[in-house]
Design an enzyme around this catalytic site. Structure first.
Site, short mmCIF file in Angstrom:
data_model
loop_
_atom_site.label_atom_id
_atom_site.label_comp_id
_atom_site.label_asym_id
_atom_site.label_seq_id
_atom_site.Cartn_x
_atom_site.Cartn_y
_atom_site.Cartn_z
N ASP A 1 0.85 -1.20 0.00
CA ASP A 1 0.00 0.00 0.00
C ASP A 1 0.89 1.25 0.00
O ASP A 1 0.89 2.01 0.95
CB ASP A 1 -0.95 0.00 1.23
CG ASP A 1 -0.21 -0.05 2.57
OD1 ASP A 1 0.97 -0.48 2.61
OD2 ASP A 1 -0.81 0.36 3.58
N HIS B 1 9.49 -0.38 9.03
CA HIS B 1 8.57 -1.53 9.13
C HIS B 1 8.67 -2.44 7.90
O HIS B 1 8.95 -3.63 8.00
CB HIS B 1 7.12 -1.04 9.21
CG HIS B 1 6.79 -0.17 10.35
ND1 HIS B 1 6.72 -0.64 11.64
CD2 HIS B 1 6.47 1.15 10.41
CE1 HIS B 1 6.37 0.37 12.44
NE2 HIS B 1 6.22 1.45 11.73
#
Ligand code: BDR
Ligand code: CA
Length: 306
Positions: free
Chosen positions: A9, A239
């Site tokens: 995303d 992340h």
């Protein structure tokens, strides 16, 4: 070479993960699939195409689901990644277009064609992966492994006190994936909160890789400003790059094998919890990391890019 598909995303740390995969000599990137999360699915597809074109990678993009499995659609996290996903970098149209095939079907086909060899690395909400699992009973058997960026066992959440953002945005899908019997690795906040990059790190990246590193450095300014508002980190978390690095360098992570389930409602919605022993297959949950080695790898590999 490790065959990899990233479900993404994009998203600032997604861009970092995709450029890392482009630079890593042991990774063969077979494609990207897109999902809502940091931005809408439509913007995610546009951004995925832009990143591939910037990195000169000729691999397909398959567009994914536009809404979660059963939760209503939500507004993307513009405060973390900017309204267009790349911080202050304005929207731009890519030259290419996504496949006509949708993400879940593309994943099913690729898993079949590369039976036993394909590593799937979802770095956004898990809707596409859950759809592929629901559509094809052979899907997880055909995959080598799924390495998920998401969840948190002991660290608490980042979008609510309980939940990590990727799991929170489609907890039902995440629970399907954790219960699927696939070989699973969870790279959650327990480790990603230990892997941080500072403004000085991005300045160094841009100096060594002016084009692509420079693009990441511009994006990182927005991301670093968000992390300053959180107040507890010196820099921003890597992340999504951490999950890609866990695909190729599992030895840098310490794992505990546990069955994981996801809270799908109420105040704790999106929380990843230990399930009853034997109720489902184990997930290798990353609880420790050689953060210095992961960060060094990230910086060294990005320096290889133009
Ligand atoms: C995850 O959420 C998104 O904001 C990031 O891109 C990452 O995938 C971290 O919780
Ligand atoms: Ca992401």
């Amino acid at each position: 070479m490790m065959k990899l598909i990233i479900d993404t995303d994009p998203g600032i740390d997604d861009a970092m993960a995709i450029f890392y995969a482009a630079a890593a000599p042991e990774i063969s990137l077979l494609g990207l699939t897109t999902i809502f999360g940091n931005v809408t699915t439509e913007i995610a597809t546009r951004n995925a195409l832009r990143l591939l074109e910037a990195a000169d990678l000729q691999v397909p993009v398959a567009e994914g689901a536009r809404v979660p499995l059963s939760l209503p659609p939500f507004k993307p996290s513009a405060q973390v990644h900017g309204a267009q996903g790349f911080g202050d970098i304005p929207a731009a149209e890519p030259k290419g277009a996504p496949l006509a095939e949708e993400a879940a079907d593309f994943l099913i086909r690729m898993a079949r064609e590369h039976k036993g060899e394909l590593v799937l690395c979802p770095i956004g909400p898990l809707t596409n992966i859950a759809l592929a699992i629901q559509r094809d009973p052979e899907f997880v058997k055909n995959l080598k492994r799924i390495v998920i960026m998401g969840g948190s066992l002991e660290e608490g959440g980042n979008i609510t006190p309980h939940a990590e953002a990727n799991i929170y945005h489609d907890p039902d899908a995440a629970d399907v994936v954790f219960g699927s019997g696939a070989e699973l690795v969870m790279v959650g906040l327990d480790v990603t909160h230990q892997i941080l990059c500072t403004k000085a790190d991005f300045t160094a990246i841009a100096a060594q890789s002016p084009e692509l590193g420079g693009m990441l450095q511009s994006m990182s300014e927005f991301y670093l400003r968000f992390y300053e508002t959180v107040g507890k980190f010196d820099g921003c978390s890597l992340h999504d790059p951490a999950a890609v690095i866990a695909c190729s360098h599992p030895q840098l992570f310490q794992v505990k094998k546990l069955p994981i389930r996801v809270s799908c409602s109420g105040e704790t919605s999106g929380e990843t919890l230990m399930a009853e022993k034997g109720s489902r297959g184990d997930t290798s949950v990353c609880l420790g990391v050689d953060a210095k080695a992961v960060k060094t790898l990230f910086l060294e590999r990005l320096a290889l890019l133009p």
